[in-house]
Design a protein around this motif. Structure first.
Motif, PDB file in Angstrom:
ATOM      1  N   ALA A  36      43.686  45.608  67.415  1.00  0.00           N
ATOM      2  CA  ALA A  36      44.450  45.998  68.747  1.00  0.00           C
ATOM      3  C   ALA A  36      43.419  46.506  69.848  1.00  0.00           C
ATOM      4  O   ALA A  36      43.310  46.267  71.145  1.00  0.00           O
ATOM      5  CB  ALA A  36      45.379  47.049  68.676  1.00  0.00           C
ATOM      6  N   LEU A  37      42.258  47.354  69.560  1.00  0.00           N
ATOM      7  CA  LEU A  37      41.301  47.752  70.259  1.00  0.00           C
ATOM      8  C   LEU A  37      40.450  46.630  70.470  1.00  0.00           C
ATOM      9  O   LEU A  37      39.871  46.557  71.879  1.00  0.00           O
ATOM     10  CB  LEU A  37      40.364  48.691  69.361  1.00  0.00           C
ATOM     11  CG  LEU A  37      39.183  49.135  70.059  1.00  0.00           C
ATOM     12  CD1 LEU A  37      39.363  49.860  71.351  1.00  0.00           C
ATOM     13  CD2 LEU A  37      38.273  50.075  69.274  1.00  0.00           C
ATOM     14  N   ILE A  38      40.016  45.660  69.750  1.00  0.00           N
ATOM     15  CA  ILE A  38      39.243  44.394  70.161  1.00  0.00           C
ATOM     16  C   ILE A  38      40.007  43.595  71.164  1.00  0.00           C
ATOM     17  O   ILE A  38      39.289  43.185  72.367  1.00  0.00           O
ATOM     18  CB  ILE A  38      38.717  43.726  69.141  1.00  0.00           C
ATOM     19  CG1 ILE A  38      37.613  44.398  68.170  1.00  0.00           C
ATOM     20  CG2 ILE A  38      38.327  42.494  69.384  1.00  0.00           C
ATOM     21  CD1 ILE A  38      37.371  43.837  66.805  1.00  0.00           C
ATOM     22  N   LEU A  39      41.003  43.306  70.747  1.00  0.00           N
ATOM     23  CA  LEU A  39      42.023  42.553  71.694  1.00  0.00           C
ATOM     24  C   LEU A  39      42.245  43.184  73.299  1.00  0.00           C
ATOM     25  O   LEU A  39      42.071  42.406  74.302  1.00  0.00           O
ATOM     26  CB  LEU A  39      43.153  42.339  71.084  1.00  0.00           C
ATOM     27  CG  LEU A  39      44.453  41.368  71.940  1.00  0.00           C
ATOM     28  CD1 LEU A  39      43.835  39.944  72.208  1.00  0.00           C
ATOM     29  CD2 LEU A  39      45.694  41.414  71.222  1.00  0.00           C
ATOM     30  N   PHE A  40      42.389  44.561  73.268  1.00  0.00           N
ATOM     31  CA  PHE A  40      42.853  45.062  74.580  1.00  0.00           C
ATOM     32  C   PHE A  40      41.668  45.259  75.481  1.00  0.00           C
ATOM     33  O   PHE A  40      41.431  44.999  76.587  1.00  0.00           O
ATOM     34  CB  PHE A  40      43.347  46.458  74.275  1.00  0.00           C
ATOM     35  CG  PHE A  40      43.533  47.303  75.478  1.00  0.00           C
ATOM     36  CD1 PHE A  40      44.786  47.228  75.937  1.00  0.00           C
ATOM     37  CD2 PHE A  40      42.566  48.117  76.034  1.00  0.00           C
ATOM     38  CE1 PHE A  40      45.083  47.786  77.118  1.00  0.00           C
ATOM     39  CE2 PHE A  40      42.952  48.821  77.206  1.00  0.00           C
ATOM     40  CZ  PHE A  40      44.312  48.807  77.883  1.00  0.00           C
ATOM     41  N   VAL A  41      40.300  45.621  74.560  1.00  0.00           N
ATOM     42  CA  VAL A  41      39.213  45.475  75.433  1.00  0.00           C
ATOM     43  C   VAL A  41      38.908  44.081  76.000  1.00  0.00           C
ATOM     44  O   VAL A  41      38.225  44.137  77.257  1.00  0.00           O
ATOM     45  CB  VAL A  41      37.832  46.208  74.559  1.00  0.00           C
ATOM     46  CG1 VAL A  41      36.539  46.059  75.232  1.00  0.00           C
ATOM     47  CG2 VAL A  41      38.412  47.768  74.425  1.00  0.00           C
ATOM     48  N   SER A  42      38.779  43.364  75.165  1.00  0.00           N
ATOM     49  CA  SER A  42      38.577  41.803  75.581  1.00  0.00           C
ATOM     50  C   SER A  42      39.377  41.491  76.645  1.00  0.00           C
ATOM     51  O   SER A  42      38.841  40.874  77.571  1.00  0.00           O
ATOM     52  CB  SER A  42      38.680  40.988  74.494  1.00  0.00           C
ATOM     53  OG  SER A  42      37.723  41.237  73.400  1.00  0.00           O
ATOM     54  N   ALA A  43      40.510  41.852  76.479  1.00  0.00           N
ATOM     55  CA  ALA A  43      41.653  41.320  77.646  1.00  0.00           C
ATOM     56  C   ALA A  43      41.093  42.224  79.035  1.00  0.00           C
ATOM     57  O   ALA A  43      41.251  41.713  80.066  1.00  0.00           O
ATOM     58  CB  ALA A  43      43.059  41.459  77.231  1.00  0.00           C
ATOM     59  N   ALA A  44      40.947  43.324  78.939  1.00  0.00           N
ATOM     60  CA  ALA A  44      40.759  44.466  79.988  1.00  0.00           C
ATOM     61  C   ALA A  44      39.428  43.699  80.768  1.00  0.00           C
ATOM     62  O   ALA A  44      39.316  43.918  81.935  1.00  0.00           O
ATOM     63  CB  ALA A  44      40.480  45.769  79.597  1.00  0.00           C
ATOM     64  N   LEU A  45      38.513  43.388  80.060  1.00  0.00           N
ATOM     65  CA  LEU A  45      37.189  42.758  80.640  1.00  0.00           C
ATOM     66  C   LEU A  45      37.461  41.501  81.240  1.00  0.00           C
ATOM     67  O   LEU A  45      36.915  41.333  82.377  1.00  0.00           O
ATOM     68  CB  LEU A  45      36.083  42.425  79.477  1.00  0.00           C
ATOM     69  CG  LEU A  45      35.472  43.546  78.890  1.00  0.00           C
ATOM     70  CD1 LEU A  45      34.555  43.204  77.741  1.00  0.00           C
ATOM     71  CD2 LEU A  45      34.693  44.779  79.709  1.00  0.00           C
ATOM     72  N   THR A  46      38.385  40.643  80.811  1.00  0.00           N
ATOM     73  CA  THR A  46      38.678  39.549  81.939  1.00  0.00           C
ATOM     74  C   THR A  46      39.438  39.608  83.061  1.00  0.00           C
ATOM     75  O   THR A  46      39.421  39.016  84.155  1.00  0.00           O
ATOM     76  CB  THR A  46      39.679  38.584  80.957  1.00  0.00           C
ATOM     77  OG1 THR A  46      41.199  39.150  80.624  1.00  0.00           O
ATOM     78  CG2 THR A  46      39.450  38.213  79.548  1.00  0.00           C
TER      79      THR A  46
END
Length: 221
Positions: A36-46
């Motif tokens: 969840a952390l990796i997915l959220f940070v990756s999505a936030a960067l986009t």
């Protein structure tokens, strides 16, 4: 509709939003927290990347303009739902989360009511700071879940007095309890402070939008 790279990134961010909840349905912790952390940070960067590319490549489209705020709101709402759910409904999280959710629904309702005049409620710099604060706070709170679970695994079955002695430095720390506990405490406190800051910015930006919308809500127009 133009399927440009920025638009594809925005759609992927939108699809990632429900993925946050799915992680906790199909994976055990701490894997769910990590994913969840990796997915959220990756999505936030986009969120920054797609906007930057759209402006740099002159690929700003109506589809992207429409989907971008929806993707942001979906990410924030679902992430807060997951975090609050796993926090045993802590009031320190429930209250700012409620403010954020209320504002998002309120402003979305205003935009829907205003229809063609919704351009009055363009995204402001304050609203961008609000979104940034929300994203950072949520990322920190997800990381707190990681520390919390590893600490819990390390002290499972251990005598509470022994845990206290280890954290006090009176007994050798063979399992890294000190840094796990400190990581849990610091990310927890920082995440809550950031979420309250995000809630304050959310209230201010919501009030700003309401003031701008008031002239269009009068019956004598």
């Amino acid at each position: 509709m133009r399927w440009t790279v920025p638009n594809i990134l925005t759609v992927l961010r939108l699809l990632a939003a429900p993925g946050l909840a799915v992680m906790f349905l199909y994976f055990n912790r701490p894997y769910a927290d990590w994913f969840a952390l990796i997915l959220f940070v990756s999505a936030a960067l986009t969120d920054w990347i797609d906007g930057h590319l759209a402006r740099s490549w002159k690929q700003v489209t109506r589809l992207g303009t429409m989907l971008d705020p929806i993707a942001d709101k979906a990410m924030v709402v679902i992430a807060l739902m997951v975090i609050v759910g796993y926090s045993s409904m802590s009031p320190w999280l429930v209250l700012p989360a409620t403010v954020i959710l209320f504002r998002e629904v309120f402003v979305s309702g205003l935009r829907e009511y205003l229809g063609d005049t919704a351009g009055t409620l363009r995204v402001t710099t304050l609203a961008k700071w609000k979104t940034t604060a929300q994203m950072v706070a949520i990322a920190v709170l997800f990381s707190q879940g990681v520390f919390e679970h590893y600490f819990g695994m390390s002290v499972f079955g251990m005598d509470p007095a022994m845990v206290r002695d280890i954290l006090a430095g009176q007994v050798e720390d063979l399992h890294g309890l000190w840094w796990k506990y400190r990581g849990m405490a610091w990310t927890g406190h920082l995440g809550i402070w950031l979420l309250w800051l995000a809630a304050a910015l959310t209230l201010l930006s919501g009030a700003d939008y309401f003031v701008k919308a008031v002239p269009y809500l009068k019956d004598d127009r």
